[in-house]
Design a protein around this motif. Structure first.
Motif, short mmCIF file in Angstrom:
data_model
loop_
_atom_site.label_atom_id
_atom_site.label_comp_id
_atom_site.label_asym_id
_atom_site.label_seq_id
_atom_site.Cartn_x
_atom_site.Cartn_y
_atom_site.Cartn_z
N HIS A 1 11.36 11.73 8.19
CA HIS A 1 11.91 13.09 8.38
C HIS A 1 11.39 13.71 9.67
CE1 HIS A 1 13.50 12.80 4.32
NE2 HIS A 1 12.29 12.52 3.87
N ILE A 2 11.44 12.93 10.76
CA ILE A 2 10.93 13.41 12.03
C ILE A 2 11.74 14.59 12.55
CG2 ILE A 2 12.33 11.92 13.51
CD1 ILE A 2 8.60 12.71 14.00
N ALA A 3 13.03 14.68 12.15
CA ALA A 3 13.89 15.77 12.64
C ALA A 3 13.41 17.13 12.14
CB ALA A 3 15.34 15.52 12.20
N ARG A 4 12.68 17.16 11.00
CA ARG A 4 12.20 18.43 10.46
C ARG A 4 10.70 18.62 10.73
NH1 ARG A 4 14.73 16.70 5.54
NH2 ARG A 4 12.69 16.84 4.51
N ALA A 5 10.10 17.69 11.41
CA ALA A 5 8.65 17.75 11.63
C ALA A 5 8.32 18.69 12.78
CB ALA A 5 8.09 16.36 11.92
N ALA A 6 7.18 19.34 12.70
CA ALA A 6 6.73 20.22 13.77
C ALA A 6 5.82 19.48 14.75
CB ALA A 6 5.98 21.42 13.19
N LEU B 1 0.83 -1.20 0.00
CA LEU B 1 0.00 0.00 0.00
C LEU B 1 0.87 1.26 0.00
CD1 LEU B 1 -2.73 -1.04 2.59
CD2 LEU B 1 -3.02 -0.83 0.13
N VAL B 2 1.97 1.21 0.73
CA VAL B 2 2.88 2.35 0.76
C VAL B 2 3.46 2.60 -0.62
CG1 VAL B 2 5.14 3.11 1.59
CG2 VAL B 2 3.44 2.24 3.20
N GLU B 3 3.86 1.54 -1.30
CA GLU B 3 4.41 1.70 -2.65
C GLU B 3 3.38 2.31 -3.59
OE1 GLU B 3 7.46 1.35 -3.69
OE2 GLU B 3 8.07 0.83 -1.66
N LEU B 4 2.12 1.89 -3.45
CA LEU B 4 1.05 2.46 -4.27
C LEU B 4 0.88 3.95 -3.98
CD1 LEU B 4 -1.24 2.03 -6.32
CD2 LEU B 4 -2.73 1.41 -4.40
N LEU B 5 0.92 4.34 -2.70
CA LEU B 5 0.79 5.75 -2.33
C LEU B 5 1.96 6.57 -2.88
CD1 LEU B 5 -0.43 5.42 1.37
CD2 LEU B 5 -1.76 6.25 -0.58
N ARG B 6 3.16 6.00 -2.84
CA ARG B 6 4.31 6.71 -3.35
C ARG B 6 4.21 6.95 -4.85
NH1 ARG B 6 9.09 3.38 -0.10
NH2 ARG B 6 8.87 4.47 1.90
N LYS B 7 3.69 5.97 -5.58
CA LYS B 7 3.52 6.13 -7.01
C LYS B 7 2.52 7.24 -7.33
CE LYS B 7 4.68 1.34 -8.20
NZ LYS B 7 4.18 0.05 -8.76
N ARG B 8 1.60 7.47 -6.40
CA ARG B 8 0.59 8.52 -6.61
C ARG B 8 1.03 9.87 -6.04
NH1 ARG B 8 -5.24 5.42 -5.55
NH2 ARG B 8 -4.95 3.83 -7.16
N GLY B 9 2.28 9.97 -5.59
CA GLY B 9 2.81 11.25 -5.16
C GLY B 9 2.75 11.53 -3.68
N PHE B 10 2.35 10.54 -2.87
CA PHE B 10 2.27 10.76 -1.43
C PHE B 10 3.58 10.30 -0.77
CE2 PHE B 10 -2.13 10.27 -2.76
CZ PHE B 10 -2.73 11.35 -2.12
N ALA B 11 4.04 11.04 0.24
CA ALA B 11 5.23 10.66 1.01
C ALA B 11 4.80 9.68 2.09
CB ALA B 11 5.89 11.88 1.62
N ALA B 12 4.94 8.41 1.85
CA ALA B 12 4.46 7.37 2.77
C ALA B 12 5.62 6.50 3.24
CB ALA B 12 3.41 6.51 2.08
N VAL B 13 5.55 6.07 4.49
CA VAL B 13 6.56 5.20 5.09
C VAL B 13 5.83 4.10 5.84
CG1 VAL B 13 8.46 5.04 6.74
CG2 VAL B 13 8.22 7.08 5.33
N ALA B 14 6.32 2.88 5.77
CA ALA B 14 5.73 1.75 6.49
C ALA B 14 6.73 1.21 7.49
CB ALA B 14 5.32 0.65 5.52
N GLY B 15 6.25 0.83 8.66
CA GLY B 15 7.12 0.24 9.66
C GLY B 15 6.65 0.56 11.06
N ASP B 16 7.42 0.10 12.04
CA ASP B 16 7.12 0.33 13.45
C ASP B 16 7.63 1.71 13.84
OD1 ASP B 16 6.74 0.31 16.15
OD2 ASP B 16 7.86 -1.53 16.54
N ALA B 17 6.72 2.61 14.20
CA ALA B 17 7.09 3.98 14.52
C ALA B 17 7.90 4.08 15.80
CB ALA B 17 5.84 4.85 14.63
N ALA B 18 8.00 3.00 16.57
CA ALA B 18 8.86 3.01 17.75
C ALA B 18 10.32 2.78 17.39
CB ALA B 18 8.39 1.95 18.74
N GLU B 19 10.58 2.41 16.13
CA GLU B 19 11.95 2.20 15.67
C GLU B 19 12.50 3.51 15.12
OE1 GLU B 19 13.71 -0.47 16.00
OE2 GLU B 19 12.10 -1.70 16.87
N PRO B 20 13.70 3.94 15.55
CA PRO B 20 14.26 5.20 15.05
C PRO B 20 14.39 5.26 13.53
CG PRO B 20 15.48 4.39 16.96
CD PRO B 20 14.53 3.31 16.58
N ALA B 21 14.74 4.13 12.90
CA ALA B 21 14.93 4.14 11.45
C ALA B 21 13.67 4.55 10.72
CB ALA B 21 15.40 2.77 10.98
N VAL B 22 12.51 4.13 11.21
CA VAL B 22 11.25 4.46 10.55
C VAL B 22 10.96 5.95 10.68
CG1 VAL B 22 8.76 4.04 10.54
CG2 VAL B 22 10.35 2.14 10.90
#
Length: 377
Positions: free
Chosen positions: A297-302, A271-292
């Protein structure tokens, strides 16, 4: 009218009596589940009057348990269960042993045989999956730490029940019952059962993780909501039935593993790959993991908004986010006031109680609509 309508009669009676007694229970400030249980007693063979088809009712109840456990499995992963294994595994085993011993002691006072007392104690030691899960859902704590421990506890109890149902016939001769058939070996029976359970788990985690999401993805691409709903129900019921027929696993445990495997599958990545093809910035994974979070781009997020029902890892998500971006604001969704208070104290985040906010939003819309209707034209 057709002569054989026992299925329709059973469903109509169960729904009708369930509605009536469920409403009565709610009026008495009791959980509706109490009314449903009373309705089942009323249409059962233990009370006078109408008696539903007990065999059909039992099968319909099994289907309900399958769908319930499948839905619960969708909110859990193997990692979630492993995280609570240090509590759920010894706790469930200890509870079964203590409750069984108490049942044997009580039955001995009644003059029962050791075999009868053992069966009675084992029956007392196993919790009702439906009652426990409904209670957790009603309190909004199914996804909390205590909820995950309870679900892990139920999984252990189901696995122990599978072993007990296989071992009791083999031990019947020692327990004062009818001896097992000649040539049957306790060790061989136990080995076969453990092998069946291990094979089922391995197939679900290895093959099921690839096959079932692939199948559902193909159905989803047809664009038919009806077909997708049918595919999900067929998957849940089919896996639950196959696990019981082929591997001797309970319907509930099979459906739970089916839901859990789908949650851990690669469907979300597709589903993430499909969203990316449609122009959305999508990431899949466990949000408790720093890599995700770094990929997001959490460092630039407000603002970090945590809207998932999975409240188990909320604290870890916020800790990682603030370690990468100390100035980030966090907004967290929760399901109960008790959980909201704990999160406020632990995370210093903005907590949104979804039920309260939904009620406020509905009231605002209703007030706005009333104001427009009352305004002079």
């Amino acid at each position: 009218m057709p002569h054989n309508i026992s299925l329709i009669t059973t469903i109509a009676a169960a729904l009708g009596f369930g509605l009536i007694f469920g409403m009565l229970a709610a009026r008495l400030k009791l959980p509706p589940l109490v009314g449903y249980l009373a309705a089942g007693i009323m249409i059962g063979p233990a009370t006078p009057g109408f008696v539903a088809d007990v065999a059909l009712a039992g099968q319909l109840a099994e289907i309900g348990v399958m769908l319930l456990m499948f839905g619960v499995g969708l909110h859990f992963s193997l990692k979630d269960l492993l995280e609570v294994r240090r509590i759920a595994l010894p706790g469930a085993v200890l509870q079964i042993v203590v409750a069984t011993a108490m049942g044997i002691g009580l039955s001995a006072m009644w003059g029962w045989s050791i075999g009868g007392g053992l069966v009675f104690g084992l029956a007392l030691s196993v919790a009702s999956t439906v009652v426990l899960l409904r209670a957790l859902e009603d309190r909004g704590i199914l996804g909390s730490l205590n909820g995950r421990i309870a679900v892990g506890w139920l999984v252990v109890e189901d696995l122990v029940t599978v072993l007990v149902l296989v071992l009791l016939p083999a031990l019947s001769g020692f327990l004062g019952g009818t001896p097992a058939a000649p040539g049957s070996s306790l060790g061989a029976t136990l080995a076969v059962t453990l092998g069946q359970v291990a094979t089922f788990v391995a197939l679900m985690l290895v093959v099921g993780r690839k096959l079932f999401p692939w199948f559902l993805w193909r159905v989803a691409r047809t664009g038919s909501r009806e077909l997708f709903t049918l595919a999900v129900v067929a998957t849940a019921v089919g896996i639950a039935y196959g696990s019981s027929a082929l591997f001797g696993v309970s319907f509930a445990l099979g459906a739970f593993f089916a839901g859990m495997v789908l949650r851990e599958s690669e469907l979300s990545h597709e589903l993430v790959e499909l969203l990316r093809k449609r122009g959305f910035a999508a990431v899949a994974g466990d949000a408790a993991e720093p890599a995700v979070l770094i990929q997001a781009h959490i460092a630039r997020a407000a603002v970090l908004v945590i809207a998932t029902r999975d409240t188990f890892h909320v604290r870890a998500m916020i800790e990682v986010a603030r370690a990468l971006n100390p100035a980030i604001a966090c907004v967290v969704r929760t399901h109960s006031e008790e959980e909201a208070q704990l999160l406020r104290e632990d995370t210093n985040a903005v907590i949104v109680n979804d039920e309260r906010e939904l009620a406020h939003s509905m009231a605002q819309h209703a007030a706005a609509a009333f104001g427009k209707a009352a305004a002079p034209h």
